[in-house]
Scaffold this active site. Structure first.
Site, short mmCIF file in Angstrom:
data_model
loop_
_atom_site.label_atom_id
_atom_site.label_comp_id
_atom_site.label_asym_id
_atom_site.label_seq_id
_atom_site.Cartn_x
_atom_site.Cartn_y
_atom_site.Cartn_z
N MET A 30 -13.25 -7.34 -6.99
CA MET A 30 -13.97 -8.52 -7.58
C MET A 30 -13.23 -9.60 -8.05
O MET A 30 -13.53 -10.51 -8.72
CB MET A 30 -14.93 -7.98 -8.73
CG MET A 30 -15.86 -6.92 -8.53
SD MET A 30 -17.45 -7.05 -9.39
CE MET A 30 -16.99 -6.55 -11.01
N HIS A 37 -4.67 -4.03 -9.07
CA HIS A 37 -5.03 -4.29 -7.79
C HIS A 37 -3.80 -4.50 -6.98
O HIS A 37 -3.81 -4.09 -5.64
CB HIS A 37 -5.65 -5.67 -7.81
CG HIS A 37 -7.11 -5.78 -8.66
ND1 HIS A 37 -7.01 -6.62 -9.62
CD2 HIS A 37 -8.33 -5.13 -8.38
CE1 HIS A 37 -8.22 -6.57 -10.19
NE2 HIS A 37 -9.08 -5.54 -9.25
O1 PAF Z 1 -13.91 -1.87 -8.99
C1 PAF Z 1 -14.41 -3.07 -8.54
O2 PAF Z 1 -13.94 -3.93 -8.76
C2 PAF Z 1 -15.76 -2.88 -7.88
O3 PAF Z 1 -16.61 -2.11 -8.72
C3 PAF Z 1 -15.96 -2.92 -6.33
C4 PAF Z 1 -15.67 -1.47 -6.01
C5 PAF Z 1 -14.98 -3.96 -5.76
C6 PAF Z 1 -17.37 -2.96 -6.01
O4 PAF Z 1 -17.91 -4.34 -6.46
#
Ligand code: PAF
Length: 283
Positions: A30, A37
């Site tokens: 997101m 990430h």
């Molecule tokens: O973990 C996240 O950031 C969200 O839940 C995802 C997997 C991108 C789905 O919107």
């Protein structure tokens, strides 16, 4: 690095890659990217010919009183980080690209979605599985990368992938932490200085659970009692839940045996944080 917001355009690019037999890794996010990430992105780049990062603040996974509007959206910085990390394509749709007018289809994983975070966030996992299923259909990845910090999300996505016959390998990568132990989360930026300090209680109480289990305690109620008492000393901390559950079905266990997930959600001021640890015992 390509940046695409239209699912049809993304599908065209993917189709060509498939013709060339390129393997595709997907990192769904997101945005508000952090080192957690980036560790997923690095794994994907290492293990696949082509890495797609999706950046989409998925409105349907937020409840009516949750933080959809204030959720951070530093897209420029995210794109810089993606480029630096070697991402090939950023899929950055708008809400209307994913949920056009008249959208009607939902993906729900029964049972698992109602446990743990599902109790206080009743629509959350339906939103997550719906968007992840759509991303799997659009990007058709060989592998998709998720963080262990969202342990319940990972279990639910694994189940959905199995139940819906998606040919996607789900890779769950370890939680990345700050030096002092706080699990990285895009929501950490909501914390003021005092709250940032108080937020350490999540990791500390998980360490406490690990150590009492290591010393032989197997009764989950006793472990949870100690964890509660520890957290209740912090003024700005309010427990949403502390549970010790089976790693596969996420149901509470009475006695710790084999692999269990110790999971918790705690409000630090107005910010709800989650964390977890897997504990293993042989008796
Ligand atoms: O973990 C996240 O950031 C969200 O839940 C995802 C997997 C991108 C789905 O919107």
């Amino acid at each position: 690095m390509k940046i695409v917001n239209d699912p049809v355009k993304a599908q065209k690019i993917i189709k060509e890659l498939k013709l060339k037999r390129k393997s595709i890794g997907l990192v769904p996010t997101m945005g508000a990217l952090h080192e957690g990430h980036l560790s997923l992105i690095r794994s994907s780049c290492k293990e696949n010919d082509f890495t797609v990062v999706s950046i989409f603040v998925n409105p349907v996974q937020f409840g009516p009183k949750e933080d959809l509007n204030k959720y951070p959206r530093p897209i420029k910085n995210d794109l810089v980080l993606c480029k630096k990390a070697g991402v090939d394509l950023v899929f950055h749709p708008m809400a209307e690209n994913i949920y056009p007018q008249g959208y009607k289809t939902w993906v729900t994983v029964d049972g698992l979605s109602k446990e743990l975070c599902g109790k206080s966030r009743p629509v959350h996992f339906r939103g997550v599985t719906t968007v992840v299923a759509k991303l799997f259909n659009i990007i058709q990845p060989d592998a998709a990368y998720f963080g262990q910090k969202d342990a319940q999300q990972a279990v639910i996505i694994e189940k959905m992938t199995q139940d819906l016959n998606f040919l996607v390998k789900i890779q769950v990568m370890p939680t990345v932490r700050e030096r002092d132990g706080l699990a990285l989360s895009s929501r950490n930026i909501y914390l003021n200085k005092q709250e940032r300090q108080d937020a350490l209680v999540l990791q500390q109480v998980l360490d406490l659970a690990k150590s009492v289990i290591k010393s032989g305690e197997r009764n989950t109620q006793k472990v949870i009692f100690l964890m509660r008492r520890f957290i209740e000393h912090k003024n700005s901390a309010k427990i949403d839940y502390i549970e010790i559950v089976d790693c596969n079905n996420l149901l509470p266990v009475k006695i710790i045996s084999g692999k269990c997930l110790v999971a918790l959600a705690v409000w630090i001021g107005k910010t709800r944080l989650i964390d977890n640890v897997i504990v293993t015992s042989n008796r």
